[in-house]
Design a protein around this motif. Structure first.
Motif, PDB file in Angstrom:
ATOM      1  N   ILE A  32     -53.052 115.653  15.893  1.00 15.62           N
ATOM      2  CA  ILE A  32     -53.916 116.347  16.889  1.00 15.62           C
ATOM      3  C   ILE A  32     -54.890 115.792  17.172  1.00 15.62           C
ATOM      4  CG2 ILE A  32     -55.559 117.956  16.165  1.00 15.62           C
ATOM      5  CD1 ILE A  32     -53.348 119.041  14.628  1.00 15.62           C
ATOM      6  N   ALA A  33     -55.776 114.529  16.260  1.00  9.96           N
ATOM      7  CA  ALA A  33     -56.528 113.875  16.378  1.00  9.96           C
ATOM      8  C   ALA A  33     -55.965 112.639  17.357  1.00  9.96           C
ATOM      9  CB  ALA A  33     -57.175 112.802  15.156  1.00  9.96           C
ATOM     10  N   GLU A  34     -55.180 112.431  17.218  1.00  8.87           N
ATOM     11  CA  GLU A  34     -54.427 111.433  18.223  1.00  8.87           C
ATOM     12  C   GLU A  34     -54.334 111.851  19.815  1.00  8.87           C
ATOM     13  OE1 GLU A  34     -50.288 108.993  19.188  1.00  8.87           O
ATOM     14  OE2 GLU A  34     -50.813 109.797  17.277  1.00  8.87           O
ATOM     15  N   GLY A  35     -53.779 113.204  20.248  1.00  3.66           N
ATOM     16  CA  GLY A  35     -54.387 113.789  21.162  1.00  3.66           C
ATOM     17  C   GLY A  35     -55.396 113.973  21.922  1.00  3.66           C
ATOM     18  N   LYS A  36     -56.597 115.190  21.001  1.00  6.23           N
ATOM     19  CA  LYS A  36     -58.265 114.155  20.911  1.00  6.23           C
ATOM     20  C   LYS A  36     -58.824 113.625  21.997  1.00  6.23           C
ATOM     21  CE  LYS A  36     -59.063 119.798  19.123  1.00  6.23           C
ATOM     22  NZ  LYS A  36     -59.881 119.466  18.279  1.00  6.23           N
ATOM     23  N   ALA A  37     -57.708 112.687  21.323  1.00  2.00           N
ATOM     24  CA  ALA A  37     -58.308 110.755  22.010  1.00  2.00           C
ATOM     25  C   ALA A  37     -58.584 110.655  22.919  1.00  2.00           C
ATOM     26  CB  ALA A  37     -57.882 109.625  20.525  1.00  2.00           C
ATOM     27  N   GLU A  38     -56.667 111.126  22.895  1.00  2.00           N
ATOM     28  CA  GLU A  38     -56.234 109.970  24.717  1.00  2.00           C
ATOM     29  C   GLU A  38     -56.723 111.013  25.335  1.00  2.00           C
ATOM     30  OE1 GLU A  38     -52.337 111.346  23.892  1.00  2.00           O
ATOM     31  OE2 GLU A  38     -51.409 109.149  22.797  1.00  2.00           O
ATOM     32  N   GLN A  39     -57.235 112.370  25.219  1.00  2.00           N
ATOM     33  CA  GLN A  39     -57.883 113.759  25.790  1.00  2.00           C
ATOM     34  C   GLN A  39     -59.442 112.900  26.681  1.00  2.00           C
ATOM     35  OE1 GLN A  39     -57.072 118.081  25.764  1.00  2.00           O
ATOM     36  NE2 GLN A  39     -55.704 116.535  23.917  1.00  2.00           N
ATOM     37  N   SER A  40     -59.815 112.430  25.292  1.00  2.00           N
ATOM     38  CA  SER A  40     -60.955 111.929  25.662  1.00  2.00           C
ATOM     39  C   SER A  40     -61.591 110.542  26.013  1.00  2.00           C
ATOM     40  CB  SER A  40     -61.648 112.128  24.149  1.00  2.00           C
ATOM     41  OG  SER A  40     -62.461 112.401  23.680  1.00  2.00           O
ATOM     42  N   LYS A  41     -60.224 109.701  26.181  1.00  2.00           N
ATOM     43  CA  LYS A  41     -59.795 108.568  27.023  1.00  2.00           C
ATOM     44  C   LYS A  41     -60.357 109.065  28.186  1.00  2.00           C
ATOM     45  CE  LYS A  41     -56.993 105.675  26.107  1.00  2.00           C
ATOM     46  NZ  LYS A  41     -56.367 104.759  25.620  1.00  2.00           N
ATOM     47  N   ALA A  42     -59.450 109.817  28.288  1.00  3.00           N
ATOM     48  CA  ALA A  42     -59.087 110.028  29.955  1.00  3.00           C
ATOM     49  C   ALA A  42     -60.173 110.518  31.022  1.00  3.00           C
ATOM     50  CB  ALA A  42     -58.161 111.496  29.944  1.00  3.00           C
ATOM     51  N   SER A  43     -60.819 111.153  29.986  1.00  3.53           N
ATOM     52  CA  SER A  43     -61.955 112.230  30.608  1.00  3.53           C
ATOM     53  C   SER A  43     -63.379 111.066  31.091  1.00  3.53           C
ATOM     54  CB  SER A  43     -62.422 112.860  29.606  1.00  3.53           C
ATOM     55  OG  SER A  43     -62.518 114.206  29.345  1.00  3.53           O
ATOM     56  N   VAL A  44     -63.739 110.051  29.841  1.00  2.00           N
ATOM     57  CA  VAL A  44     -64.199 109.115  29.971  1.00  2.00           C
ATOM     58  C   VAL A  44     -64.343 108.349  31.006  1.00  2.00           C
ATOM     59  CG1 VAL A  44     -65.272 106.555  28.948  1.00  2.00           C
ATOM     60  CG2 VAL A  44     -64.774 108.800  27.577  1.00  2.00           C
ATOM     61  N   LYS A  45     -62.867 108.005  31.342  1.00  2.00           N
ATOM     62  CA  LYS A  45     -62.918 106.890  32.641  1.00  2.00           C
ATOM     63  C   LYS A  45     -62.795 107.788  34.129  1.00  2.00           C
ATOM     64  CE  LYS A  45     -58.093 104.619  30.285  1.00  2.00           C
ATOM     65  NZ  LYS A  45     -57.109 104.170  30.770  1.00  2.00           N
TER      66      LYS A  45
END
Length: 57
Positions: A32-45
Motif C-alpha cells: 500500500i505504501a509503495e503504491g502511494k509512493a509511486e503515485q506521489s512521485k508521478a504527481s510531483v513529476k
C-alpha cells in the motif's frame, strides 16, 4: 509537457494505483505504501512539468 512525459506519468500513476490495490487486497501495508509512493512521485513529476510549461509561455 511532452506527450511521452504525460504517458509516462500516467503509467506510473496507474502502476501505483494497482500496487496499492494489491496491497489492500492482500492486507500488505508495505505494498500500500509503495503504491502511494509511486503515485506521489508521478504527481510531483507532473507538477514539475506544469511549472516548466508555465514558464515557456
Amino acid at each position: 509537457m511532452s506527450a511521452s512525459d504525460k504517458i509516462e506519468n500516467a503509467a506510473e500513476d496507474l502502476k501505483g494505483k494497482a500496487t496499492e490495490a494489491v496491497g489492500r487486497a492482500t492486507n500488505d501495508d508495505s505494498k500500500i505504501a509503495e503504491g502511494k509512493a509511486e503515485q506521489s512521485k508521478a504527481s510531483v513529476k507532473k507538477a514539475g512539468e506544469n511549472v516548466k510549461d508555465a514558464f515557456k509561455h
